[in-house]
Design an enzyme around this catalytic site. Structure first.
Site, PDB file in Angstrom:
ATOM      1  N   ASP A   1       0.619  -0.729  -0.291  1.00  0.00           N
ATOM      2  CA  ASP A   1       0.083  -0.034  -0.235  1.00  0.00           C
ATOM      3  C   ASP A   1       1.113   1.252  -0.174  1.00  0.00           C
ATOM      4  OD1 ASP A   1       1.401  -0.524   2.754  1.00  0.00           O
ATOM      5  OD2 ASP A   1      -1.047  -0.790   3.505  1.00  0.00           O
TER       6      ASP A   1
ATOM      7  N   ASP B   1      -8.116  -2.478  14.339  1.00  0.00           N
ATOM      8  CA  ASP B   1      -8.531  -2.779  13.918  1.00  0.00           C
ATOM      9  C   ASP B   1      -8.931  -3.863  12.869  1.00  0.00           C
ATOM     10  OD1 ASP B   1      -7.823  -1.720  11.286  1.00  0.00           O
ATOM     11  OD2 ASP B   1      -9.488  -0.439  11.150  1.00  0.00           O
TER      12      ASP B   1
ATOM     13  N   HIS C   1      -7.342  -4.563  10.258  1.00  0.00           N
ATOM     14  CA  HIS C   1      -6.756  -4.461   8.852  1.00  0.00           C
ATOM     15  C   HIS C   1      -5.652  -5.466   8.497  1.00  0.00           C
ATOM     16  CE1 HIS C   1      -5.124  -0.486   9.437  1.00  0.00           C
ATOM     17  NE2 HIS C   1      -4.345  -1.340   9.235  1.00  0.00           N
TER      18      HIS C   1
ATOM     19  N   GLU D   1      -9.359  -1.903   5.210  1.00  0.00           N
ATOM     20  CA  GLU D   1     -10.860  -1.341   6.438  1.00  0.00           C
ATOM     21  C   GLU D   1     -11.960  -2.431   6.255  1.00  0.00           C
ATOM     22  OE1 GLU D   1      -8.825   0.267   8.586  1.00  0.00           O
ATOM     23  OE2 GLU D   1      -8.513   2.339   7.982  1.00  0.00           O
TER      24      GLU D   1
HETATM   25  C1  GLP Z   1      -0.809   0.381   8.478  1.00  0.00           C
HETATM   26  C2  GLP Z   1      -0.467  -0.569   7.579  1.00  0.00           C
HETATM   27  C3  GLP Z   1      -1.052  -1.968   7.112  1.00  0.00           C
HETATM   28  C4  GLP Z   1       0.340  -2.698   8.722  1.00  0.00           C
HETATM   29  C5  GLP Z   1      -0.999  -1.867  10.075  1.00  0.00           C
HETATM   30  C6  GLP Z   1       0.012  -1.990  11.379  1.00  0.00           C
HETATM   31  O1  GLP Z   1      -2.255   0.118   8.513  1.00  0.00           O
HETATM   32  N1  GLP Z   1      -1.012  -0.211   6.499  1.00  0.00           N
HETATM   33  O2  GLP Z   1       0.069  -2.658   6.164  1.00  0.00           O
HETATM   34  O3  GLP Z   1       0.137  -4.025   8.889  1.00  0.00           O
HETATM   35  O4  GLP Z   1      -0.633   0.045   9.634  1.00  0.00           O
HETATM   36  O5  GLP Z   1       0.877  -1.385  11.595  1.00  0.00           O
HETATM   37  P1  GLP Z   1       2.236  -1.440  12.924  1.00  0.00           P
HETATM   38  O6  GLP Z   1       2.709  -2.502  12.404  1.00  0.00           O
HETATM   39  O7  GLP Z   1       2.476  -0.492  13.137  1.00  0.00           O
HETATM   40  O8  GLP Z   1       1.490  -1.434  14.012  1.00  0.00           O
END
Ligand code: GLP
Length: 260
Positions: free
Chosen positions: A67, A136, A138, A143
């Site tokens: 992404d 959440d 995702h 989402e």
């Molecule tokens: C973001 C990214 C995801 C990632 C998620 C969790 O939203 N787009 O790909 O997995 O955050 O992030 P973190 O590892 O900082 O908790």
């Protein structure tokens, strides 16, 4: 889904690095799907160290990131392109032309999303897809409410994700509300999905993903339908799982022929 529980994020990152290294050894031309966020930082650090010691080689590897934020250029410090450069790409020998990240500044977003899918197909599909987990539930930036068969497209972030990711934007302008993300259908086509989650704040999402119903309300739950998905979590993230003892037993008693 195979559930591997490790004491902490360092041990979880080591296990994930072992799986990456085995993949590269088995297939030096591997197509890797990559993720951002705080969770994979330990893994990326281990991979760069292994590369520096000549234990792994990325020269024939192709990468696709999950992404990117809409409106951020690749040089913006908070873009995922910058994150990948700083934490992995600048420290390994992956060929620049083999790196793919959605272009957040593209004028015609639907067109580049279609092209992204076609480029993944032309590369032969993703062999190993790394994923993090949103609080959440995702994956990528799919989402809650995302279609479980979605493809790469533009999405709007919800309040929880904006709150979770805002800390990275301190002093760097407002967090973009729109993103480009691989879809859940795209992720499901990867031959092996490897998801890492760490910390108590992920425990609810982990339980929904592994033991809840498969529902668009918890997009990561779709991974229950994946043919080969490995989840590596630390103890705090495992706290709300019901079948904890079973997962531990299965992992500890895995037949030798099944070990990566
Ligand atoms: C973001 C990214 C995801 C990632 C998620 C969790 O939203 N787009 O790909 O997995 O955050 O992030 P973190 O590892 O900082 O908790």
């Amino acid at each position: 889904m195979e559930v591997i529980i490790k004491p902490d994020i360092d041990a979880a990152s080591n296990e994930a690095a072992r799986i990456f290294a085995a993949q590269l050894k088995r297939k030096p031309t591997s197509v890797l799907g990559l993720a951002t966020g705080a969770t994979p930082l330990g893994l990326y650090h281990i991979l760069t160290t292994m590369y520096a010691r000549s234990e792994i080689d990325f020269s024939l590897v192709t990468t696709f990131n999950l992404d990117e934020y809409v409106s951020l250029s690749a040089s913006h410090p908070q873009s995922y392109a910058s994150y990948m450069r700083e934490n992995l790409f600048a420290k390994i020998n992956v060929a620049l032309e083999n790196i793919h990240i959605p272009d957040g500044t593209a004028r015609d977003i639907p067109a580049i999303c279609t092209a992204y899918e076609e480029t993944i197909d032309r590369a032969g599909g993703i062999d190993l897809q790394l994923l993090g987990l949103g609080s959440d539930c995702h994956i990528g930036f799919n989402e809650p409410g995302s279609s479980l068969t979605s493809r790469t497209r533009i999405k709007s972030l919800n309040e929880q994700t904006v709150k979770d990711n805002e800390r990275y934007f301190e002093g760097a302008g407002p967090i973009p509300r729109h993103v480009i993300t691989m879809g859940i259908g795209t992720i499901m086509e990867a031959r092996h999905c490897l998801i890492i989650a760490s910390g108590q704040h992920k425990a609810r999402a982990v339980a929904a993903m592994v033991e809840g119903p498969v529902t668009a309300d918890a997009p990561a739950s779709m991974l229950q339908m994946h043919q080969h998905c490995t989840l590596i979590i630390d103890e705090p993230a495992a706290a709300q799982l019901k079948r904890l003892d079973y997962y531990r037993w299965v992992y500890e008693n895995k037949p030798a022929w099944q070990k990566v």
